[in-house]
Design an enzyme around this catalytic site. Structure first.
Site, mmCIF file in Angstrom:
data_model
loop_
_atom_site.group_PDB
_atom_site.id
_atom_site.type_symbol
_atom_site.label_atom_id
_atom_site.label_comp_id
_atom_site.label_asym_id
_atom_site.label_seq_id
_atom_site.Cartn_x
_atom_site.Cartn_y
_atom_site.Cartn_z
ATOM 1 N N HIS A 130 -113.194 -37.038 -25.855
ATOM 2 C CA HIS A 130 -113.220 -37.141 -24.397
ATOM 3 C C HIS A 130 -112.735 -38.537 -23.949
ATOM 4 O O HIS A 130 -111.817 -38.656 -23.143
ATOM 5 C CB HIS A 130 -114.655 -36.895 -23.927
ATOM 6 C CG HIS A 130 -114.853 -36.960 -22.446
ATOM 7 N ND1 HIS A 130 -115.031 -35.834 -21.681
ATOM 8 C CD2 HIS A 130 -114.900 -37.999 -21.578
ATOM 9 C CE1 HIS A 130 -115.184 -36.183 -20.415
ATOM 10 N NE2 HIS A 130 -115.098 -37.499 -20.320
ATOM 11 N N GLU A 131 -113.331 -39.569 -24.500
ATOM 12 C CA GLU A 131 -112.996 -40.920 -24.038
ATOM 13 C C GLU A 131 -111.572 -41.305 -24.440
ATOM 14 O O GLU A 131 -110.841 -41.916 -23.663
ATOM 15 C CB GLU A 131 -114.001 -41.948 -24.573
ATOM 16 C CG GLU A 131 -115.450 -41.727 -24.111
ATOM 17 C CD GLU A 131 -115.626 -41.648 -22.588
ATOM 18 O OE1 GLU A 131 -114.741 -42.115 -21.832
ATOM 19 O OE2 GLU A 131 -116.656 -41.096 -22.142
ATOM 20 N N HIS A 134 -109.214 -39.818 -22.077
ATOM 21 C CA HIS A 134 -109.077 -40.617 -20.858
ATOM 22 C C HIS A 134 -108.070 -41.749 -21.044
ATOM 23 O O HIS A 134 -107.289 -42.055 -20.160
ATOM 24 C CB HIS A 134 -110.423 -41.225 -20.461
ATOM 25 C CG HIS A 134 -111.338 -40.288 -19.733
ATOM 26 N ND1 HIS A 134 -110.879 -39.376 -18.809
ATOM 27 C CD2 HIS A 134 -112.693 -40.127 -19.764
ATOM 28 C CE1 HIS A 134 -111.913 -38.700 -18.313
ATOM 29 N NE2 HIS A 134 -113.021 -39.122 -18.886
ATOM 30 N N HIS A 140 -110.949 -35.128 -16.028
ATOM 31 C CA HIS A 140 -111.889 -34.085 -16.438
ATOM 32 C C HIS A 140 -111.319 -32.683 -16.271
ATOM 33 O O HIS A 140 -110.614 -32.392 -15.315
ATOM 34 C CB HIS A 140 -113.193 -34.220 -15.664
ATOM 35 C CG HIS A 140 -113.949 -35.432 -16.105
ATOM 36 N ND1 HIS A 140 -114.811 -36.113 -15.293
ATOM 37 C CD2 HIS A 140 -113.944 -36.093 -17.295
ATOM 38 C CE1 HIS A 140 -115.308 -37.138 -15.956
ATOM 39 N NE2 HIS A 140 -114.798 -37.152 -17.173
ATOM 40 N N CYS A 141 -111.684 -31.837 -17.222
ATOM 41 C CA CYS A 141 -111.183 -30.471 -17.274
ATOM 42 C C CYS A 141 -112.257 -29.543 -16.701
ATOM 43 O O CYS A 141 -113.443 -29.787 -16.851
ATOM 44 C CB CYS A 141 -110.911 -30.127 -18.730
ATOM 45 S SG CYS A 141 -110.311 -28.455 -18.967
ATOM 46 N N CYS A 146 -114.226 -27.285 -22.901
ATOM 47 C CA CYS A 146 -113.226 -28.264 -23.341
ATOM 48 C C CYS A 146 -113.885 -29.641 -23.457
ATOM 49 O O CYS A 146 -114.666 -30.016 -22.598
ATOM 50 C CB CYS A 146 -112.080 -28.312 -22.334
ATOM 51 S SG CYS A 146 -110.874 -29.612 -22.660
ATOM 52 N N CYS A 165 -108.749 -27.952 -24.923
ATOM 53 C CA CYS A 165 -108.301 -26.625 -24.491
ATOM 54 C C CYS A 165 -106.765 -26.644 -24.408
ATOM 55 O O CYS A 165 -106.163 -27.710 -24.346
ATOM 56 C CB CYS A 165 -108.915 -26.269 -23.139
ATOM 57 S SG CYS A 165 -108.165 -27.116 -21.752
ATOM 58 N N CYS A 168 -105.337 -28.880 -21.583
ATOM 59 C CA CYS A 168 -105.411 -30.322 -21.804
ATOM 60 C C CYS A 168 -104.452 -30.741 -22.912
ATOM 61 O O CYS A 168 -103.822 -31.791 -22.833
ATOM 62 C CB CYS A 168 -106.831 -30.760 -22.140
ATOM 63 S SG CYS A 168 -107.914 -30.765 -20.700
HETATM 64 ZN ZN LIG Z 1 -115.041 -38.491 -18.674
HETATM 65 ZN ZN LIG Z 2 -109.388 -28.971 -21.026
#
Ligand SMILES: [Zn+2]
Ligand SMILES: [Zn+2]
Lengths: 184, 452
Positions: A130-131, A134, A140-141, A146, A165, A168
């Site tokens: 996630h990070e 970014h 954000h999805c 995801c 996903c 993304c």
């Molecule tokens: Zn975030």
């Molecule tokens: Zn996603």
């Protein structure tokens, strides 16, 4: 070749780090390597909140950013906060080089349960992805499964898969921060 | 639908201001910051923001409430959120009286801010959509987000209107991406349950035990991780509608539990001893042929008949190609707005490609294709080249067991092929190969395999 570096604060937990390194390599394709551990970030400790300022830790990471690093991901056991929020699982520079995650709230022990390293490792994988996502410009999805979806609770973390996903994964390739890097 | 909306964060304290702005940017919003009330008001003079986060206490000049009042003079419908510390809650209540949408006490639970922001944005989106809809041609062809002039779809919409007010269970059958959820929503929002919740559950995405606790909730301590009681989706949907997507994939145990809920409208939370009673309309959907699954003994027949009271079969997109131009127009409009692009049209040639394509992934695939094209498009017109990624999938290739390889070479080839087939999914690849992930990673490194 440019590398995504992980940097542990305090002793690195082998199972967790190995899982995170493998997944980041898989999701992003760059070589992933681990730097020698730093001390726990006492400089960022806020005694009143008994938490660590993620902004101060990110600033410090900037000063140890290796010359050949593409991204640098700090991993700490300390519970992180920003002034506005009671906690954050992690923080990253959108389209920047730095990211940070905390294992504190990913551990079962935080919720009064018996420690389970495999569970922590799976959660760390999602939050690290996630990070780092970014840092490449992904936001954000809306797909709750995801890893790029926003999680504010551990329940939401557990609902995520470990892989981006398809949307993304596609958007990633279209991000200027991604395209500007020549592929390994 | 976020990127278009802009948010303003006003605070004199740098770390506070920049970290909140960064957090909101990660959520996809465009965020500007101001170090003082004066600066914020100047910016607001030039443009309106969807939400203003304003710190109550700012030294010199305008404080939070004064700043809010000035901004409200410029934009009477501006949404202002006042940020306050514990010590100043009383003043925050004054802020509410002066027209703040909300006040939040810092530090605040991240979930609260997320929900607050998305609630405000949702209203703004609705206002905007209504405005667009009012002047749009497509409204002649649209009913509750379903756009069509296809005779079969129009028949289905008539049926939807007819049965919206009933509590009878509905089974929607259609390939994935045909818009089963849209039909379910239309059923809910056209009936008298519209003011209660519409709750969606994708049954295939979760393991049996997760799905069970997701549907029925759980009691504190009923399993690892159950640190507090949690309501399940059936309870959350009380008075409203629950939409069970991909119902064909649920385990036989859950089929039995579900049958019981449908018969008795009662259930137990996981680990619970007290029965919970609910009034819920159940709409189920599947991309499988459930009747066939029943014949094969994979799906309980009694549950099937309970679900199949009203049957809605949705045609795939390739059988309603006349809708493609309408759908594309709608997607371009929405996606271009989200991406902040001045994109209005699609070329004849591009539309022809879309009309000739088979759309195995149906409306969702069409939507994704348009989104992908819009992302890469640099002009106000979508052309053929923006859709060059559309091609029909190749036939799978036969393979014979090779007899001229060393074991190492064979291992390398097998790993590479498995990785490719599973699109680089390490977890699944390791599972299929029967090795753990770190072993797989070692082998990938050893054989210098590329990532698909
Ligand atoms: Zn975030
Ligand atoms: Zn996603």
């Amino acid at each position: 070749m440019k590398t995504i570096y992980l940097i542990p604060f305090g002793a690195a937990d082998e199972e967790i780090f190995a899982s995170v390194e493998l997944s980041l390599w898989h999701s992003f394709g760059w070589e992933v390597r681990r730097l020698p551990a730093l001390e726990e970030p006492g400089f960022a400790f806020e005694p009143q909140r008994r938490q660590y300022s993620s902004v101060l830790i990110l600033r410090m990471l900037q000063s140890v950013f290796p010359a050949d690093a593409l991204r640098l991901l700090g991993v700490t056991e300390g519970d992180l906060f920003i002034p506005m929020l009671s906690f954050v699982f992690g923080q990253a520079q959108l389209n920047g080089g730095l990211a940070l995650i905390s294992l504190a709230r990913l551990r079962q022990t935080f919720y009064g349960l018996a420690e389970n390293n495999a569970v922590t490792a799976a959660r760390a994988v999602k939050e690290a992805t996630h990070e780092i996502g970014h840092t490449f410009g992904l936001t954000h999805c809306l797909d709750a499964g995801c890893p790029m979806s926003l999680s504010n609770t551990i329940w939401q973390v557990d609902r995520k898969r470990e892989e981006l996903c398809p949307k993304c994964a596609f958007l990633l390739q279209e991000m200027p921060a991604w395209k500007s890097q020549s592929r390994p | 639908m976020k990127t278009h909306w802009q948010i303003m964060v006003v605070d004199d304290e740098e770390i506070m201001r920049e970290s909140l702005a960064a957090w909101l940017r990660e959520d996809g919003y465009h965020v500007e910051t101001a170090v003082s009330g004066r600066q914020a008001i100047e910016r607001a003079r030039r443009q309106n923001f969807a939400i203003y986060f304003i710190d109550l206490k700012m030294p010199g000049g305008y404080d939070g409430i004064e700043t809010m009042m000035e901004i409200k003079k410029l934009h009477p419908d501006a949404s202002v959120i006042i940020i306050t510390a514990y010590a100043t809650v009383d003043t925050a209540i004054t802020a509410m009286k002066e027209g703040a949408q909300e006040y939040i006490v810092k530090p605040c639970n991240p979930e609260e801010i997320s929900m607050l922001v998305s609630r405000i944005i949702k209203v703004k989106n609705l206002q905007r959509e209504n405005m667009i809809l009012r002047k749009k041609l497509t409204r002649n062809y649209s009913f509750r987000d379903i756009i069509s002039k296809n005779a079969r779809i129009l028949e289905i919409l008539d049926l939807v209107r007819e049965v919206a007010g009933l509590r009878s269970t509905v089974l929607i059958q259609g390939e994935s991406g045909t818009g089963k959820e849209l039909i379910a929503r239309a059923l809910h929002y056209s009936g008298d349950r519209a003011r209660k919740s519409f709750v969606c559950v994708s049954c295939a995405a979760l393991t049996e035990s997760l799905l069970e606790s997701e549907l029925f909730g759980y009691e504190k301590g009923s399993f690892t991780g159950a640190t507090a009681q949690k309501k399940g989706k059936f309870e959350l949907a009380d008075g409203g509608t629950i939409f069970l997507d991909e119902i064909g994939d649920i385990s036989s145990k859950l089929q039995m539990d579900l049958l019981r809920v449908l018969q008795e409208r009662k259930f137990y939370r996981v680990g619970g001893t007290e029965e919970v009673e609910v009034d819920v309309r159940v709409i189920a959907a599947t991309n499988l042929n459930l009747r066939k699954a029943v014949q094969e003994g994979k799906f309980r027949d009694d549950l099937f008949y309970r679900l199949n009271v009203i049957h809605i079969p949705l045609p795939p997109l390739r059988e309603r190609k006349e809708d493609i131009p309408l759908l594309v127009e709608g997607f371009i409009e929405r996606i271009a707005h989200e991406q902040g692009k001045e994109l209005r049209e699609i070329s004849e040639g591009a539309l022809e490609i879309l009309m000739n394509y088979d759309w195995p992934g149906n409306v969702r695939e069409l939507e994704n294709a348009v989104e992908r094209a819009v992302v890469t498009c640099k002009t106000p017109l979508l052309t053929e080249s923006n859709f060059s990624f559309l091609h029909q999938p190749a036939e799978p290739r036969e393979w014979a067991i090779p007899t001229h390889l060393t074991l190492e070479e064979a291992e390398k080839k097998i790993i590479q092929a498995t990785l490719q087939r599973l699109e680089g999914n390490i977890k699944e690849t390791a599972q299929v190969l029967g090795i753990d992930r770190s072993t797989l990673y070692e082998k990938i490194k050893k054989y210098n395999l590329s990532r698909p």
